[in-house]
Design a protein around this motif. Structure first.
Motif, PDB file in Angstrom:
ATOM      1  N   LEU A 196      24.258  65.451 -35.327  1.00  0.00           N
ATOM      2  CA  LEU A 196      24.081  64.034 -35.328  1.00  0.00           C
ATOM      3  C   LEU A 196      25.151  63.069 -35.407  1.00  0.00           C
ATOM      4  O   LEU A 196      26.061  63.563 -36.168  1.00  0.00           O
ATOM      5  CB  LEU A 196      23.049  63.596 -36.582  1.00  0.00           C
ATOM      6  CG  LEU A 196      22.725  62.050 -36.720  1.00  0.00           C
ATOM      7  CD1 LEU A 196      22.034  61.639 -35.561  1.00  0.00           C
ATOM      8  CD2 LEU A 196      21.865  61.721 -37.981  1.00  0.00           C
ATOM      9  N   TYR A 198      27.173  58.990 -34.779  1.00  0.00           N
ATOM     10  CA  TYR A 198      27.085  57.755 -34.750  1.00  0.00           C
ATOM     11  C   TYR A 198      28.388  57.062 -34.216  1.00  0.00           C
ATOM     12  O   TYR A 198      29.598  57.383 -34.561  1.00  0.00           O
ATOM     13  CB  TYR A 198      26.744  57.154 -36.126  1.00  0.00           C
ATOM     14  CG  TYR A 198      26.900  55.627 -36.095  1.00  0.00           C
ATOM     15  CD1 TYR A 198      25.645  54.692 -35.754  1.00  0.00           C
ATOM     16  CD2 TYR A 198      28.086  54.894 -36.849  1.00  0.00           C
ATOM     17  CE1 TYR A 198      25.804  53.280 -35.693  1.00  0.00           C
ATOM     18  CE2 TYR A 198      27.904  53.637 -36.923  1.00  0.00           C
ATOM     19  CZ  TYR A 198      26.767  52.808 -36.369  1.00  0.00           C
ATOM     20  OH  TYR A 198      26.753  51.584 -36.291  1.00  0.00           O
ATOM     21  N   LEU A 214      22.432  58.679 -42.495  1.00  0.00           N
ATOM     22  CA  LEU A 214      23.309  59.908 -41.785  1.00  0.00           C
ATOM     23  C   LEU A 214      24.145  60.591 -42.976  1.00  0.00           C
ATOM     24  O   LEU A 214      24.241  61.666 -42.947  1.00  0.00           O
ATOM     25  CB  LEU A 214      24.552  59.252 -40.747  1.00  0.00           C
ATOM     26  CG  LEU A 214      25.358  60.315 -40.074  1.00  0.00           C
ATOM     27  CD1 LEU A 214      25.777  60.078 -38.494  1.00  0.00           C
ATOM     28  CD2 LEU A 214      26.833  60.569 -40.897  1.00  0.00           C
ATOM     29  N   LEU A 265      22.553  58.529 -33.339  1.00  0.00           N
ATOM     30  CA  LEU A 265      21.960  57.437 -34.336  1.00  0.00           C
ATOM     31  C   LEU A 265      22.335  56.119 -33.815  1.00  0.00           C
ATOM     32  O   LEU A 265      23.351  55.833 -33.660  1.00  0.00           O
ATOM     33  CB  LEU A 265      22.552  57.505 -35.716  1.00  0.00           C
ATOM     34  CG  LEU A 265      22.044  56.468 -36.927  1.00  0.00           C
ATOM     35  CD1 LEU A 265      20.371  56.796 -36.934  1.00  0.00           C
ATOM     36  CD2 LEU A 265      22.659  56.961 -38.043  1.00  0.00           C
ATOM     37  N   SER A 295      16.675  55.938 -34.063  1.00  0.00           N
ATOM     38  CA  SER A 295      16.868  54.456 -34.442  1.00  0.00           C
ATOM     39  C   SER A 295      16.168  53.904 -35.661  1.00  0.00           C
ATOM     40  O   SER A 295      15.273  54.046 -36.005  1.00  0.00           O
ATOM     41  CB  SER A 295      16.619  53.635 -33.229  1.00  0.00           C
ATOM     42  OG  SER A 295      16.951  52.536 -33.406  1.00  0.00           O
ATOM     43  N   VAL A 320      15.040  61.465 -41.015  1.00  0.00           N
ATOM     44  CA  VAL A 320      16.045  62.091 -40.252  1.00  0.00           C
ATOM     45  C   VAL A 320      16.294  63.491 -40.506  1.00  0.00           C
ATOM     46  O   VAL A 320      16.368  64.408 -39.372  1.00  0.00           O
ATOM     47  CB  VAL A 320      17.423  61.300 -40.609  1.00  0.00           C
ATOM     48  CG1 VAL A 320      18.660  62.009 -39.867  1.00  0.00           C
ATOM     49  CG2 VAL A 320      17.367  59.974 -40.228  1.00  0.00           C
TER      50      VAL A 320
END
Length: 370
Positions: A196, A198, A214, A265, A295, A320
């Motif tokens: 994951l 961002y 996150l 993300l 999101s 998540v």
């Protein structure tokens, strides 16, 4: 100030844009937005002049010092802007001024006196702008100027457009969402480096959501790999050991960055999430690269991307963790493919340029001669 002969002697432009920055994507989302839109206009044969204030911060971090899709010129004081570009502004078929332009109020007043074509405002920060105006804060746009603009193009759609017209007196408020350069944002087929990731500049109102969606999942899933790219994060942030940090990621590395993530993300600034219908350019970029997007939820998200079919909404660390550990590869690939198809159909720079041209009668004419 260096004004090129091509600009001094140019035939009338189809569009003159005065924006925060085209040359530097460091610490702002304006540059990539303008690049995508103006590349689309270039593909439609429109000649564009982009005028950028020669600000020290962006001068030191330029990743596009020259553009092959428009004329990019820098200016200093407003007096220099008027002295060197009054003719270009007056002769242009249309002029667009963006949000957060330094001394924006004075720029708008000056442009309105010079321009013979329509003068438009492009607000890449609409909910933030309106919140500031309601508090009496006017730095790049004054409330008195809104009814004087021919069109108010907004990064936010939905009810915000009605507020602009009903509360602030805009003659015409239209959405003009961000978009993606589809020739630059595509899957690279590289091996996964992170589970994951961002990409975003630090913002105090986004940080709590980054912590929730996150950093906390990273703490709960120490065997997985995470990454956060973007500048300006304070030293006080406690990064878990399995979160990699990248200070700045230039646009030419975005596609590789997204393609190496199992999921990416998307986090929306608080004012924009509250207003709804305010998609981030990162959302379109990641989807175009074939990376499934997790999101935060906001009104209008499901209209742009059908929930759980093309995007995965999440409001908690538990959401998540469930996505990262519970969704199989087949469903992940399906979500990513459907989102990519949706972006390529409706959210490319060319698609957005067509929307702009269709909305401005002066731009619907045959392109200006070269």
């Amino acid at each position: 100030m260096n004004v090129s002969a091509s600009v001094r002697d140019a035939k009338p432009y189809d569009l003159v844009v005065l924006g925060l920055s085209l040359s530097s994507s460091w610490g702002n989302g304006h540059a990539t937005t303008y690049r995508s839109l103006l590349r689309g206009l270039h593909r439609l044969g429109r000649r564009v002049l982009f005028l950028e204030r020669d600000a020290p911060w962006y001068r030191s971090h330029r990743d596009l010092p020259q553009a092959d899709f428009c004329d990019l010129v820098f200016y200093g004081r407003i007096e220099e802007l008027i002295e060197h570009f009054a003719g270009s502004i007056a002769d242009a078929r249309a002029v667009m001024i963006g949000s957060y332009v330094p001394d924006g109020i004075a720029v708008i007043d000056a442009v309105r006196k010079l321009a013979r074509g329509p003068v438009m405002f492009y607000d890449i920060d609409t909910p933030i702008t309106l919140a500031r105006l309601r508090q009496g804060e006017e730095d790049y746009l004054a409330a008195r100027q809104i009814p004087l603009l021919d069109t108010y193009f907004s990064f936010s759609g939905g009810p915000t457009l009605h507020r602009l017209e009903d509360e602030f007196g805009a003659r015409r408020a239209l959405s003009l969402y961000c978009s993606v350069q589809d020739d630059r944002y595509r899957p690279t087929d590289e091996p996964f480096a992170w589970d994951l990731g961002y990409l975003g500049t630090y913002s105090p109102d986004r940080q709590p959501m980054l912590e929730r969606l996150l950093l906390e999942p990273a703490r709960r899933l120490p065997s997985l790999r995470f990454v956060v790219a973007g500048p300006c994060y304070p030293e006080t942030v406690a990064w878990p050991d399995n979160v990699e940090r990248i200070e700045h990621l230039p646009p030419d590395r975005h596609a590789s960055f997204y393609s190496r993530q199992r999921y990416t993300l998307n986090i929306t600034r608080a004012d924009m999430a509250a207003a709804g219908w305010s998609p981030s350019v990162r959302l379109f970029e990641a989807a175009a690269c074939g990376t499934p997007v997790i999101s935060d939820w906001w009104p209008g998200l499901g209209e742009l991307f059908p929930l759980d079919e093309t995007i995965l909404p999440a409001g908690s660390a538990e959401d998540v963790v469930r996505i990262l550990t519970g969704i199989g590869a087949q469903l992940r690939f399906s979500i990513a493919a459907k989102a990519r198809a949706r972006v390529l159909r409706s959210h490319t720079g060319l698609a957005r340029a067509r929307e702009l041209v269709a909305s401005v009668p002066n731009l619907r004419q045959e392109p200006a001669p070269t």
